[in-house]
Motif scaffolding. Structure first.
Motif, PDB file in Angstrom:
ATOM      1  N   THR A   1       0.837  -1.190   0.000  1.00 17.25           N
ATOM      2  CA  THR A   1       0.000   0.000   0.000  1.00 17.25           C
ATOM      3  C   THR A   1       0.880   1.252   0.000  1.00 17.25           C
ATOM      4  O   THR A   1       2.099   1.176   0.179  1.00 17.25           O
ATOM      5  N   ASP A   2       0.219   2.393  -0.164  1.00 17.03           N
ATOM      6  CA  ASP A   2       0.947   3.653  -0.130  1.00 17.03           C
ATOM      7  C   ASP A   2       1.580   3.865   1.249  1.00 17.03           C
ATOM      8  O   ASP A   2       2.705   4.380   1.357  1.00 17.03           O
ATOM      9  N   ASP A   3       0.868   3.458   2.306  1.00 12.97           N
ATOM     10  CA  ASP A   3       1.419   3.571   3.663  1.00 12.97           C
ATOM     11  C   ASP A   3       2.642   2.671   3.831  1.00 12.97           C
ATOM     12  O   ASP A   3       3.608   3.041   4.519  1.00 12.97           O
ATOM     13  N   ASP A   4       2.601   1.467   3.208  1.00 11.75           N
ATOM     14  CA  ASP A   4       3.754   0.564   3.260  1.00 11.75           C
ATOM     15  C   ASP A   4       4.974   1.219   2.626  1.00 11.75           C
ATOM     16  O   ASP A   4       6.091   1.152   3.161  1.00 11.75           O
ATOM     17  N   LEU A   5       4.767   1.846   1.473  1.00 12.65           N
ATOM     18  CA  LEU A   5       5.879   2.497   0.772  1.00 12.65           C
ATOM     19  C   LEU A   5       6.459   3.633   1.602  1.00 12.65           C
ATOM     20  O   LEU A   5       7.674   3.815   1.670  1.00 12.65           O
ATOM     21  N   THR A   6       5.586   4.381   2.254  1.00 11.35           N
ATOM     22  CA  THR A   6       6.053   5.476   3.111  1.00 11.35           C
ATOM     23  C   THR A   6       6.879   4.926   4.267  1.00 11.35           C
ATOM     24  O   THR A   6       7.941   5.468   4.604  1.00 11.35           O
ATOM     25  N   ALA A   7       6.389   3.823   4.871  1.00 13.88           N
ATOM     26  CA  ALA A   7       7.120   3.222   5.985  1.00 13.88           C
ATOM     27  C   ALA A   7       8.476   2.679   5.533  1.00 13.88           C
ATOM     28  O   ALA A   7       9.490   2.855   6.219  1.00 13.88           O
ATOM     29  N   LEU A   8       8.511   2.042   4.373  1.00 13.28           N
ATOM     30  CA  LEU A   8       9.777   1.509   3.848  1.00 13.28           C
ATOM     31  C   LEU A   8      10.767   2.644   3.568  1.00 13.28           C
ATOM     32  O   LEU A   8      11.972   2.497   3.801  1.00 13.28           O
ATOM     33  N   GLU A   9      10.241   3.764   3.098  1.00 16.88           N
ATOM     34  CA  GLU A   9      11.114   4.912   2.835  1.00 16.88           C
ATOM     35  C   GLU A   9      11.633   5.488   4.154  1.00 16.88           C
ATOM     36  O   GLU A   9      12.810   5.837   4.277  1.00 16.88           O
ATOM     37  N   ASP A  10      10.761   5.575   5.160  1.00 15.65           N
ATOM     38  CA  ASP A  10      11.166   6.086   6.465  1.00 15.65           C
ATOM     39  C   ASP A  10      12.209   5.185   7.119  1.00 15.65           C
ATOM     40  O   ASP A  10      13.038   5.661   7.912  1.00 15.65           O
ATOM     41  N   LEU A  11      12.169   3.894   6.796  1.00 13.75           N
ATOM     42  CA  LEU A  11      13.149   2.943   7.343  1.00 13.75           C
ATOM     43  C   LEU A  11      14.441   2.915   6.535  1.00 13.75           C
ATOM     44  O   LEU A  11      15.342   2.132   6.842  1.00 13.75           O
ATOM     45  N   GLY A  12      14.522   3.745   5.506  1.00 14.96           N
ATOM     46  CA  GLY A  12      15.759   3.839   4.736  1.00 14.96           C
ATOM     47  C   GLY A  12      15.962   2.740   3.721  1.00 14.96           C
ATOM     48  O   GLY A  12      17.054   2.591   3.168  1.00 14.96           O
ATOM     49  N   ALA A  13      14.904   1.951   3.450  1.00 12.66           N
ATOM     50  CA  ALA A  13      15.052   0.817   2.531  1.00 12.66           C
ATOM     51  C   ALA A  13      14.942   1.227   1.072  1.00 12.66           C
ATOM     52  O   ALA A  13      15.468   0.556   0.194  1.00 12.66           O
ATOM     53  N   LEU A  14      14.236   2.330   0.814  1.00 14.22           N
ATOM     54  CA  LEU A  14      14.041   2.752  -0.573  1.00 14.22           C
ATOM     55  C   LEU A  14      13.750   4.246  -0.639  1.00 14.22           C
ATOM     56  O   LEU A  14      13.481   4.896   0.375  1.00 14.22           O
ATOM     57  N   THR A  15      13.829   4.758  -1.859  1.00 13.47           N
ATOM     58  CA  THR A  15      13.426   6.132  -2.154  1.00 13.47           C
ATOM     59  C   THR A  15      12.384   6.076  -3.253  1.00 13.47           C
ATOM     60  O   THR A  15      12.586   5.397  -4.268  1.00 13.47           O
ATOM     61  N   ARG A  16      11.272   6.756  -3.055  1.00 15.01           N
ATOM     62  CA  ARG A  16      10.205   6.738  -4.049  1.00 15.01           C
ATOM     63  C   ARG A  16      10.555   7.687  -5.193  1.00 15.01           C
ATOM     64  O   ARG A  16      10.977   8.829  -4.971  1.00 15.01           O
ATOM     65  N   LEU A  17      10.358   7.191  -6.403  1.00 15.08           N
ATOM     66  CA  LEU A  17      10.600   7.975  -7.611  1.00 15.08           C
ATOM     67  C   LEU A  17       9.292   8.069  -8.394  1.00 15.08           C
ATOM     68  O   LEU A  17       8.274   7.496  -7.997  1.00 15.08           O
ATOM     69  N   GLU A  18       9.347   8.743  -9.499  1.00 16.85           N
ATOM     70  CA  GLU A  18       8.166   8.857 -10.360  1.00 16.85           C
ATOM     71  C   GLU A  18       7.946   7.540 -11.094  1.00 16.85           C
ATOM     72  O   GLU A  18       8.663   7.207 -12.034  1.00 16.85           O
ATOM     73  N   GLY A  19       6.965   6.755 -10.641  1.00 14.42           N
ATOM     74  CA  GLY A  19       6.635   5.496 -11.298  1.00 14.42           C
ATOM     75  C   GLY A  19       7.516   4.324 -10.925  1.00 14.42           C
ATOM     76  O   GLY A  19       7.342   3.225 -11.451  1.00 14.42           O
ATOM     77  N   SER A  20       8.474   4.509 -10.012  1.00 15.72           N
ATOM     78  CA  SER A  20       9.364   3.428  -9.602  1.00 15.72           C
ATOM     79  C   SER A  20       9.933   3.750  -8.225  1.00 15.72           C
ATOM     80  O   SER A  20       9.566   4.748  -7.603  1.00 15.72           O
ATOM     81  N   VAL A  21      10.816   2.892  -7.753  1.00 14.10           N
ATOM     82  CA  VAL A  21      11.497   3.135  -6.475  1.00 14.10           C
ATOM     83  C   VAL A  21      12.974   2.786  -6.642  1.00 14.10           C
ATOM     84  O   VAL A  21      13.342   1.975  -7.495  1.00 14.10           O
ATOM     85  N   ARG A  22      13.810   3.420  -5.819  1.00 12.28           N
ATOM     86  CA  ARG A  22      15.225   3.056  -5.775  1.00 12.28           C
ATOM     87  C   ARG A  22      15.465   2.300  -4.479  1.00 12.28           C
ATOM     88  O   ARG A  22      15.338   2.847  -3.390  1.00 12.28           O
ATOM     89  N   VAL A  23      15.778   1.016  -4.597  1.00 18.18           N
ATOM     90  CA  VAL A  23      16.009   0.165  -3.436  1.00 18.18           C
ATOM     91  C   VAL A  23      17.456   0.324  -2.989  1.00 18.18           C
ATOM     92  O   VAL A  23      18.381   0.216  -3.784  1.00 18.18           O
ATOM     93  N   HIS A  24      17.652   0.566  -1.680  1.00 19.64           N
ATOM     94  CA  HIS A  24      18.989   0.800  -1.153  1.00 19.64           C
ATOM     95  C   HIS A  24      19.565  -0.491  -0.569  1.00 19.64           C
ATOM     96  O   HIS A  24      19.835  -0.602   0.629  1.00 19.64           O
ATOM     97  N   GLY A  25      19.736  -1.461  -1.443  1.00 25.15           N
ATOM     98  CA  GLY A  25      20.312  -2.735  -1.007  1.00 25.15           C
ATOM     99  C   GLY A  25      19.231  -3.762  -0.715  1.00 25.15           C
ATOM    100  O   GLY A  25      18.232  -3.463  -0.046  1.00 25.15           O
ATOM    101  N   GLU A  26      19.444  -4.962  -1.212  1.00 26.98           N
ATOM    102  CA  GLU A  26      18.460  -6.033  -1.023  1.00 26.98           C
ATOM    103  C   GLU A  26      18.294  -6.384   0.451  1.00 26.98           C
ATOM    104  O   GLU A  26      17.177  -6.657   0.921  1.00 26.98           O
ATOM    105  N   ALA A  27      19.402  -6.362   1.210  1.00 28.06           N
ATOM    106  CA  ALA A  27      19.322  -6.706   2.634  1.00 28.06           C
ATOM    107  C   ALA A  27      18.495  -5.677   3.399  1.00 28.06           C
ATOM    108  O   ALA A  27      17.694  -6.026   4.273  1.00 28.06           O
ATOM    109  N   SER A  28      18.677  -4.391   3.067  1.00 30.84           N
ATOM    110  CA  SER A  28      17.902  -3.336   3.736  1.00 30.84           C
ATOM    111  C   SER A  28      16.414  -3.494   3.456  1.00 30.84           C
ATOM    112  O   SER A  28      15.579  -3.328   4.353  1.00 30.84           O
ATOM    113  N   LEU A  29      16.084  -3.833   2.206  1.00 27.33           N
ATOM    114  CA  LEU A  29      14.680  -4.024   1.851  1.00 27.33           C
ATOM    115  C   LEU A  29      14.088  -5.211   2.598  1.00 27.33           C
ATOM    116  O   LEU A  29      12.985  -5.131   3.145  1.00 27.33           O
TER     117      LEU A  29
END
Length: 242
Positions: free
Chosen positions: A121-149
């Motif tokens: 969900t959108d809330d999940d994505l926000t939480a993952l971003e707050d945890l430093g696992a990813l950065t939200r982009l336009e139409g995609s995300v940048r994952v900061h390492g598979e282990a972090s995700l």
């Protein structure tokens, strides 16, 4: 009968260098034009590259793979003389290699859902971003390492409030950042600076690079073990005081 050339004295054409390193001829020439690679030796009209060229190119590729911009790579290589040999370049590469694998990757939302095993969900994505696992982009995300995700997804699926994990993440980040600064200062003062003060002796380069390679996993394992012991101690003290 002459001995076969070793890898350290083998000379390569630009096509051979590209094949050995996986860097295109066009990119090699681009780096050379930027002054990141020294000029090749000339044999007639053919440019030839030696082990130092290859080591320097591999260092550039490593920095690029770590997300360094071209300007940052130029700044880093400005500290390394153009005539630096393979061992000096290997030491530089060892100093810059991440202590744990951490490569950013841009993926689409469908791929992210696949890795999560469910539709996020959108809330999940926000939480993952707050945890430093990813950065939200336009139409995609940048994952900061598979282990972090993977760690962040486990936190989301733990049943505990995401806000708790976000505060825990902030506490961990604060203290580990201070720890990293202290450890780097210690290594700089006790190991690197004395090596530089001695004039960067060639005989120490290979030994220092090997020691650094061993230092990384030992330090990471030590931090994890010490943290575990301190958590155990805190649990015992809280239990005995309750």
């Amino acid at each position: 009968m002459s001995a076969a050339p070793t890898e350290s004295d083998e000379l390569l054409t630009v096509d051979q260098l590209a094949e050995r390193t996986g860097v295109s001829v066009r990119t090699i020439r681009f780096y050379a034009g930027k002054g990141l690679l020294p000029a090749p030796r000339l044999r007639g009209r053919t440019g030839l590259y030696d082990a130092a060229h290859r080591a320097r190119l591999e260092l550039i590729s490593e920095l690029s793979g770590l997300g360094f911009t071209l300007a940052a790579i130029e700044k880093q290589l400005a500290r390394v003389p153009l005539d630096a040999g393979p061992e000096e370049l290997a030491l530089q590469r060892a100093l810059l290699t991440p202590w744990i694998p951490e490569r950013d990757e841009e993926i689409g939302h469908a791929e992210l859902d696949r890795r999560a095993g469910r539709a996020l969900t959108d809330d999940d994505l926000t939480a993952l971003e707050d945890l430093g696992a990813l950065t939200r982009l336009e139409g995609s995300v940048r994952v900061h390492g598979e282990a972090s995700l993977a760690t962040a997804l486990e936190a989301l699926d733990s049943g505990l409030p995401p806000e708790l994990w976000q505060r825990a993440h902030a506490v961990i980040e604060k203290h580990t950042a201070a720890l990293a600064e202290d450890l780097m200062a210690l290594f700089q003062d006790e190991v690197l600076q004395p090596y530089r003060d001695r004039g960067r002796p060639a005989g120490e380069r290979r030994r220092l690079a090997a020691a650094l390679a061993r230092l990384k996993p030992i330090t990471v394992q030590g931090v994890v073990a010490t943290f575990g012991r301190e958590v155990n101690r805190t649990i015992r003290e809280r239990a005995s005081g309750s």
